[in-house]
Motif scaffolding. Structure first.
Motif, mmCIF file in Angstrom:
data_model
loop_
_atom_site.group_PDB
_atom_site.id
_atom_site.type_symbol
_atom_site.label_atom_id
_atom_site.label_comp_id
_atom_site.label_asym_id
_atom_site.label_seq_id
_atom_site.Cartn_x
_atom_site.Cartn_y
_atom_site.Cartn_z
ATOM 1 N N ASN A 5 -1.019 8.060 -8.124
ATOM 2 C CA ASN A 5 -1.735 6.783 -8.074
ATOM 3 C C ASN A 5 -0.885 5.677 -8.672
ATOM 4 O OD1 ASN A 5 -3.930 7.977 -6.949
ATOM 5 N ND2 ASN A 5 -5.060 8.142 -8.858
ATOM 6 N N VAL A 6 -1.035 4.470 -8.135
ATOM 7 C CA VAL A 6 -0.345 3.313 -8.690
ATOM 8 C C VAL A 6 -0.905 3.048 -10.073
ATOM 9 C CG1 VAL A 6 0.054 0.857 -8.431
ATOM 10 C CG2 VAL A 6 0.072 2.311 -6.431
ATOM 11 N N LYS A 7 -2.183 2.913 -10.176
ATOM 12 C CA LYS A 7 -2.890 2.856 -11.450
ATOM 13 C C LYS A 7 -4.261 3.437 -11.199
ATOM 14 C CE LYS A 7 -2.481 -2.135 -11.341
ATOM 15 N NZ LYS A 7 -2.878 -3.393 -11.833
ATOM 16 N N LYS A 8 -5.000 3.603 -12.243
ATOM 17 C CA LYS A 8 -6.277 4.286 -12.095
ATOM 18 C C LYS A 8 -7.230 3.579 -11.143
ATOM 19 C CE LYS A 8 -5.989 6.780 -16.284
ATOM 20 N NZ LYS A 8 -5.896 7.010 -17.532
ATOM 21 N N SER A 9 -7.146 2.245 -11.054
ATOM 22 C CA SER A 9 -8.073 1.529 -10.193
ATOM 23 C C SER A 9 -7.611 1.498 -8.731
ATOM 24 C CB SER A 9 -8.259 0.101 -10.704
ATOM 25 O OG SER A 9 -7.033 -0.588 -10.679
ATOM 26 N N HIS A 10 -6.375 1.920 -8.480
ATOM 27 C CA HIS A 10 -5.846 1.935 -7.119
ATOM 28 C C HIS A 10 -5.374 3.332 -6.780
ATOM 29 C CE1 HIS A 10 -5.911 -2.383 -7.127
ATOM 30 N NE2 HIS A 10 -5.185 -2.411 -8.215
ATOM 31 N N SER A 11 -5.495 3.678 -5.529
ATOM 32 C CA SER A 11 -4.959 4.972 -5.113
ATOM 33 C C SER A 11 -4.213 4.774 -3.792
ATOM 34 C CB SER A 11 -6.057 6.017 -5.001
ATOM 35 O OG SER A 11 -7.076 5.579 -4.130
ATOM 36 N N HIS A 13 -1.283 5.701 -1.406
ATOM 37 C CA HIS A 13 -0.436 6.853 -1.146
ATOM 38 C C HIS A 13 0.462 6.518 0.036
ATOM 39 C CE1 HIS A 13 -2.953 9.161 -3.858
ATOM 40 N NE2 HIS A 13 -4.012 8.753 -3.183
ATOM 41 N N PRO A 14 1.773 6.428 -0.183
ATOM 42 C CA PRO A 14 2.670 6.119 0.932
ATOM 43 C C PRO A 14 2.622 7.224 1.988
ATOM 44 C CG PRO A 14 3.853 6.135 -1.171
ATOM 45 C CD PRO A 14 2.472 6.621 -1.428
ATOM 46 N N THR A 15 2.780 6.827 3.226
ATOM 47 C CA THR A 15 2.853 7.810 4.307
ATOM 48 C C THR A 15 4.240 8.435 4.312
ATOM 49 O OG1 THR A 15 3.471 6.086 5.870
ATOM 50 C CG2 THR A 15 1.128 6.627 5.722
ATOM 51 N N ALA A 16 4.428 9.436 5.150
ATOM 52 C CA ALA A 16 5.706 10.147 5.228
ATOM 53 C C ALA A 16 6.850 9.170 5.462
ATOM 54 C CB ALA A 16 5.659 11.182 6.346
ATOM 55 N N GLY A 17 7.906 9.327 4.693
ATOM 56 C CA GLY A 17 9.093 8.503 4.857
ATOM 57 C C GLY A 17 9.102 7.228 4.047
ATOM 58 N N TYR A 18 8.087 7.006 3.197
ATOM 59 C CA TYR A 18 8.004 5.772 2.408
ATOM 60 C C TYR A 18 7.867 6.055 0.919
ATOM 61 C CZ TYR A 18 7.484 2.830 6.513
ATOM 62 O OH TYR A 18 7.712 2.163 7.687
ATOM 63 N N LEU A 19 8.335 5.099 0.121
ATOM 64 C CA LEU A 19 8.168 5.106 -1.333
ATOM 65 C C LEU A 19 7.372 3.867 -1.717
ATOM 66 C CD1 LEU A 19 11.905 5.671 -2.233
ATOM 67 C CD2 LEU A 19 10.123 7.358 -2.529
ATOM 68 N N LEU A 20 6.532 3.971 -2.716
ATOM 69 C CA LEU A 20 5.841 2.809 -3.269
ATOM 70 C C LEU A 20 6.603 2.414 -4.524
ATOM 71 C CD1 LEU A 20 3.509 0.788 -3.344
ATOM 72 C CD2 LEU A 20 2.208 2.491 -4.634
ATOM 73 N N ILE A 21 7.081 1.154 -4.555
ATOM 74 C CA ILE A 21 7.945 0.680 -5.634
ATOM 75 C C ILE A 21 7.325 -0.539 -6.303
ATOM 76 C CG2 ILE A 21 10.224 -0.301 -6.146
ATOM 77 C CD1 ILE A 21 11.273 1.293 -3.736
ATOM 78 N N GLU A 22 7.422 -0.581 -7.619
ATOM 79 C CA GLU A 22 7.046 -1.771 -8.371
ATOM 80 C C GLU A 22 8.345 -2.509 -8.691
ATOM 81 O OE1 GLU A 22 4.568 -3.075 -12.348
ATOM 82 O OE2 GLU A 22 5.168 -0.994 -12.127
ATOM 83 N N LEU A 50 6.637 4.375 -7.930
ATOM 84 C CA LEU A 50 5.286 4.712 -8.395
ATOM 85 C C LEU A 50 4.685 5.880 -7.622
ATOM 86 C CD1 LEU A 50 3.796 1.132 -8.755
ATOM 87 C CD2 LEU A 50 4.823 2.555 -10.528
ATOM 88 N N ALA A 51 5.080 6.027 -6.353
ATOM 89 C CA ALA A 51 4.550 7.116 -5.524
ATOM 90 C C ALA A 51 5.548 7.416 -4.414
ATOM 91 C CB ALA A 51 3.201 6.721 -4.923
ATOM 92 N N VAL A 52 5.532 8.657 -3.956
ATOM 93 C CA VAL A 52 6.478 9.113 -2.936
ATOM 94 C C VAL A 52 5.708 9.750 -1.790
ATOM 95 C CG1 VAL A 52 8.424 10.659 -2.476
ATOM 96 C CG2 VAL A 52 8.219 9.560 -4.707
ATOM 97 N N GLY A 53 6.023 9.316 -0.562
ATOM 98 C CA GLY A 53 5.412 9.909 0.616
ATOM 99 C C GLY A 53 6.025 11.270 0.918
ATOM 100 N N ALA A 54 5.429 11.960 1.847
ATOM 101 C CA ALA A 54 5.899 13.287 2.243
ATOM 102 C C ALA A 54 7.248 13.201 2.957
ATOM 103 C CB ALA A 54 4.868 13.939 3.161
ATOM 104 N N THR A 55 7.901 14.341 3.098
ATOM 105 C CA THR A 55 9.158 14.434 3.824
ATOM 106 C C THR A 55 8.971 13.861 5.218
ATOM 107 O OG1 THR A 55 9.810 16.389 2.583
ATOM 108 C CG2 THR A 55 10.889 16.047 4.716
ATOM 109 N N GLU A 56 9.928 13.034 5.639
ATOM 110 C CA GLU A 56 9.865 12.402 6.961
ATOM 111 C C GLU A 56 10.513 13.316 8.002
ATOM 112 O OE1 GLU A 56 11.273 8.236 9.042
ATOM 113 O OE2 GLU A 56 12.283 8.910 7.242
ATOM 114 N N VAL A 57 9.906 13.423 9.155
ATOM 115 C CA VAL A 57 10.489 14.154 10.272
ATOM 116 C C VAL A 57 10.941 13.104 11.282
ATOM 117 C CG1 VAL A 57 10.109 15.859 12.093
ATOM 118 C CG2 VAL A 57 8.985 16.134 9.869
#
Length: 104
Positions: A5-11, A13-22, A50-57
């Motif tokens: 989670n980014v923070k407790k109030s947000h959830s 989740h990046p999709t496959a092949g993406y990263l969530l960055i602050e 902050l979060a990592v998506g699944a392995t990208e195909v």
């Protein structure tokens, strides 16, 4: 990979092949102590994962593993990724291939 989670109030989740960055704040002071006005400062190119998506195909069926893990400080392409603003705070969704380096 596990979703974080980014923070407790947000959830977000990046999709496959993406990263969530602050993005980290760009420094407005040079190493010699000169302050740079905000109008001339460039867009930040470093941030905390902050979060990592699944392995990208890929289209060819090859697997592209995440280049970083949650908590890493990364350098990303200057104009890469998609910015989102949530509760006045900016985040960036960057593709795995937009990550240039991991600090540390």
């Amino acid at each position: 990979m596990a979703k974080k989670n980014v923070k407790k109030s947000h959830s977000l989740h990046p999709t496959a092949g993406y990263l969530l960055i602050e993005p980290l704040e760009a420094t407005n002071k040079t190493s010699s102590g000169i302050y740079i006005p905000d109008t001339t400062s460039e867009k930040p190119v470093k941030g905390k994962v902050l979060a990592v998506g699944a392995t990208e195909v890929t289209e060819t069926g090859a697997k592209r593993l995440p280049p970083a893990k949650v908590g890493d400080i990364v350098v990303y392409k200057k104009w890469g990724g998609n910015e989102v603003k949530i509760d006045g705070k900016e985040y960036l969704f960057a593709k795995f291939e937009d990550i240039l380096a991991i600090e540390g």
